[in-house]
Design a protein around this motif. Sequence first.
Motif, mmCIF file in Angstrom:
data_model
loop_
_atom_site.group_PDB
_atom_site.id
_atom_site.type_symbol
_atom_site.label_atom_id
_atom_site.label_comp_id
_atom_site.label_asym_id
_atom_site.label_seq_id
_atom_site.Cartn_x
_atom_site.Cartn_y
_atom_site.Cartn_z
ATOM 1 N N ARG A 9 -23.649 12.766 21.878
ATOM 2 C CA ARG A 9 -22.384 13.410 21.504
ATOM 3 C C ARG A 9 -21.196 12.713 22.165
ATOM 4 N NH1 ARG A 9 -23.023 19.426 22.424
ATOM 5 N NH2 ARG A 9 -24.650 19.038 20.896
ATOM 6 N N LEU A 12 -20.583 9.377 20.494
ATOM 7 C CA LEU A 12 -19.939 9.545 19.193
ATOM 8 C C LEU A 12 -18.466 9.894 19.348
ATOM 9 C CD1 LEU A 12 -22.745 11.351 17.182
ATOM 10 C CD2 LEU A 12 -21.948 8.988 16.922
ATOM 11 N N ARG A 13 -18.138 10.717 20.331
ATOM 12 C CA ARG A 13 -16.725 11.030 20.589
ATOM 13 C C ARG A 13 -15.960 9.762 20.922
ATOM 14 N NH1 ARG A 13 -18.137 16.322 23.635
ATOM 15 N NH2 ARG A 13 -17.886 17.799 21.939
ATOM 16 N N ARG A 23 -17.944 4.608 11.105
ATOM 17 C CA ARG A 23 -19.369 4.924 11.072
ATOM 18 C C ARG A 23 -20.041 4.375 12.326
ATOM 19 N NH1 ARG A 23 -22.975 3.783 7.133
ATOM 20 N NH2 ARG A 23 -24.575 3.198 8.602
ATOM 21 N N TYR A 39 -31.178 12.500 17.344
ATOM 22 C CA TYR A 39 -30.140 11.906 16.497
ATOM 23 C C TYR A 39 -29.853 12.779 15.283
ATOM 24 C CZ TYR A 39 -31.200 7.763 19.318
ATOM 25 O OH TYR A 39 -31.409 6.900 20.353
ATOM 26 N N GLU A 42 -27.671 15.690 16.032
ATOM 27 C CA GLU A 42 -26.275 15.310 16.244
ATOM 28 C C GLU A 42 -25.624 14.781 14.976
ATOM 29 O OE1 GLU A 42 -24.401 16.108 18.825
ATOM 30 O OE2 GLU A 42 -26.186 17.156 19.507
ATOM 31 N N GLY A 43 -26.349 14.815 13.841
ATOM 32 C CA GLY A 43 -25.740 14.496 12.558
ATOM 33 C C GLY A 43 -26.160 13.186 11.925
ATOM 34 N N ILE A 68 -24.217 7.749 10.857
ATOM 35 C CA ILE A 68 -23.357 8.916 10.719
ATOM 36 C C ILE A 68 -21.943 8.422 10.429
ATOM 37 C CG2 ILE A 68 -22.985 9.074 13.215
ATOM 38 C CD1 ILE A 68 -22.746 12.136 12.859
ATOM 39 N N GLU A 72 -18.581 13.115 8.520
ATOM 40 C CA GLU A 72 -19.721 13.997 8.813
ATOM 41 C C GLU A 72 -19.631 14.518 10.237
ATOM 42 O OE1 GLU A 72 -22.916 11.683 5.935
ATOM 43 O OE2 GLU A 72 -22.657 11.024 8.011
ATOM 44 N N TRP A 73 -19.272 13.630 11.151
ATOM 45 C CA TRP A 73 -19.170 14.022 12.555
ATOM 46 C C TRP A 73 -18.066 15.049 12.763
ATOM 47 C CZ3 TRP A 73 -15.365 13.118 16.334
ATOM 48 C CH2 TRP A 73 -15.759 13.454 17.643
ATOM 49 N N ARG A 74 -16.922 14.838 12.120
ATOM 50 C CA ARG A 74 -15.815 15.788 12.259
ATOM 51 C C ARG A 74 -16.208 17.167 11.735
ATOM 52 N NH1 ARG A 74 -12.502 13.073 14.909
ATOM 53 N NH2 ARG A 74 -11.559 11.111 14.311
ATOM 54 N N GLU A 77 -18.311 18.750 14.420
ATOM 55 C CA GLU A 77 -17.461 19.146 15.552
ATOM 56 C C GLU A 77 -16.641 20.389 15.222
ATOM 57 O OE1 GLU A 77 -16.927 17.500 18.970
ATOM 58 O OE2 GLU A 77 -18.974 17.480 18.203
#
Length: 89
Positions: A9, A12-13, A23, A39, A42-43, A68, A72-74, A77
């Motif tokens: 996480r 990714l941030r 990506r 993984y 976490e998306g 990712i 998708e991550w946003r 979150e």
Amino acid sequence: RGFGRFMVRQALRAAFDDLGLKRVDLGVFDFNTIAIRCYELEGFVKEGHLRQARRVGDETWSLDLMGILVSEWRQIEDARSKPADGDAP
């Protein structure tokens, strides 16, 4: 204990917020089911499979490719930041 998920996480941030990447992708040995599950939670999504991609001693190991997207991550979150049903606002 969740240390792996925490580290993913944070990475990714940094990738999306600090570096502005669109990506993130990775390769993981297909037998490493604990990492794959981390993984996925976490998306990350499996995008491909490389058969016998690495030679290790007398063996050849296969890799799963995972990725990712920032969108998708946003979304993940945003869902994390919202209170669950029944929680006080």
